[in-house]
Enzyme design. Sequence first.
Site, PDB file in Angstrom:
ATOM      1  N   ASP A 116       3.300  -7.752  -5.052  1.00  0.00           N
ATOM      2  CA  ASP A 116       4.449  -7.216  -4.480  1.00  0.00           C
ATOM      3  C   ASP A 116       5.832  -6.867  -5.348  1.00  0.00           C
ATOM      4  O   ASP A 116       5.773  -6.684  -6.407  1.00  0.00           O
ATOM      5  CB  ASP A 116       4.919  -9.142  -5.091  1.00  0.00           C
ATOM      6  N   GLU A 157       2.370  -3.926  -2.460  1.00  0.00           N
ATOM      7  CA  GLU A 157       3.577  -4.494  -1.772  1.00  0.00           C
ATOM      8  C   GLU A 157       4.399  -2.780  -1.480  1.00  0.00           C
ATOM      9  O   GLU A 157       5.149  -3.135  -3.296  1.00  0.00           O
ATOM     10  CB  GLU A 157       4.149  -5.478  -1.222  1.00  0.00           C
TER      11      GLU A 157
END
Length: 557
Positions: A203, A260
């Site tokens: 993330d 990400e």
Amino acid sequence: MTIVKNWWKQEIFYQIYPASFKDSNNDGIGDIQGIIQELPKIKALGITTIWLSPVYKSPMVDNGYDISDYEAINPQFGTMADLDELIKKSKKLDIKIIMDLVLNHTSDQHAWFKDAISNPNSPYRNFYIFKEGKNNLPPNNWRSNFGKGSSWTLVPGETNLYYHHVFSKQQPDLNWENKELRFTLYDMINWWLKKGIAGFRIDAITFIKKDQDFASITPDGSDGLGKVKRKSENRPGIDKFLNELNEHTFKPANAVTVGEASGVTYDQLNKFIGKDGYFSMIFDFHYADIDVQSGSEWYHQTNWTVKELNEAITKSQLSIQKYGWGANFLENHDQPRSINKYIKDPAYQNKIGAKALATLFFFLRGCPFIFQGQELGVQNIKRTAIEQFNDISSKDNYYRALDEGYTKTDALKYVNDRSRDNGRIPYPWNNEINDGFNQGHKPWLALGKHDSHTNWNDENNDADSILNFYRKMIKIRTTSNISSDLINGDFEPIPTSQSTVIAYKRGQNAVVYVNLSSAPVKLDLPKGNIILNNYSEINLQRMEPYQSVLIEVKNNG
Ligand code: GLC
Ligand code: CA
């Protein structure tokens, strides 16, 4: 055991957003046992790896992306024993699991942070970023990533001490400058890898390095603030952290990693996904955000054209191909539903449109990532007041749009078009109570407003459904004459005379043509085996509205 490097190129990923997948104990929230129940259906679709959005302990301010204990499971979702069972039962079905890994921040309810703010001598103080304010204001004018307000919050009980958060104030940023923090995280990661997971989706990873001058920037909004990403996204110096992270965790485990990694330019790809790159793949957001000028400000909508989309996809594919491997997606839990985003004519926001998009993305070079519900054609829902939204960034974007002078009606439209709640709609399993998501308890988020056939059960029984189209695509990629072209073959754009057609070749023998328009177009399609077609007929001189085909061409060369 032989170690196969790059084993993950074969994989077909399926992203599960646990709160919205299947609620096995009827408390309104999807859970791990629900996923276990439905594993055979995931298997039948042809999925080989599941990406599990966060199930860690969390106060759920940002729906699990605010972790209060990395090594515990949120009781809403189940227990660690449930998770171990999921890993084990998946393995039996030959399905791997990757977990979501949130390393930029924790929850403000994490024991480290609670100790850090309550005790000036806390050993955890240096795990976070604290700074003195200036003239009764935060240390600088950075604006949080969710679109509204400072990225600094006053420490409770203090008068001039602030902590930093790229995202919400309940998500304090970890201080990656601190080696002890970094190695604590690496231990945690290795603990998870030992459990037998295949890797991670990582993330917001490009946010871990902040410019150490912590200087104010030229404002880019009427609030006098500037986007925090300008000082914290993929900034110089991040290389050292990412390299070290990889060396101490993923690399020795031969794990698959999907970063990400927003803010990475194409000429930096070698460092990220090249032979010695930090990750196996990264998500490229350049065309996912084609409808908005900046991913975090939804009121700056664009009037994009298919030609621009085509150019963006081509550029992305060619750039990634130069150095490594792609992670292709149409949707995820932060994106609206693809039918509503990419199909401009509402008359084709249907089965035809969904299959056209599916064909377009699925055969690109890289691993396909399917987000739950995408394979059914789930669509956005319109909410009529901001109070009906759950997503934290929807609220921030709405109020920011008002601050910037937009009307309430406009602000609501922008948020409806982009809200992350669209991706998070409870999964429609059947036509029964609560779409079969559970047994009748009110779901944590409103159900979608589907026609009566958009659900797993109906689509399973309909040979022509979107679900069966996805199954077909997966089979074609996995086991067909052109599998090796579709997995390993190079990507090559095919220029056409029609600006609404996106066409490309994979390897020697596979070509894809998609007409992203409600107008039919004249075009000479190549001769060959029609492997996939979203219409029942084909005319090689003409493409119908939103028609898509995959053709196996014979190569005479
Ligand atoms: C990532 C996640 C998103 C989350 C944010 C902060 O962008 O995908 O859902 O809100 O990071 O963790
Ligand atoms: Ca539940």
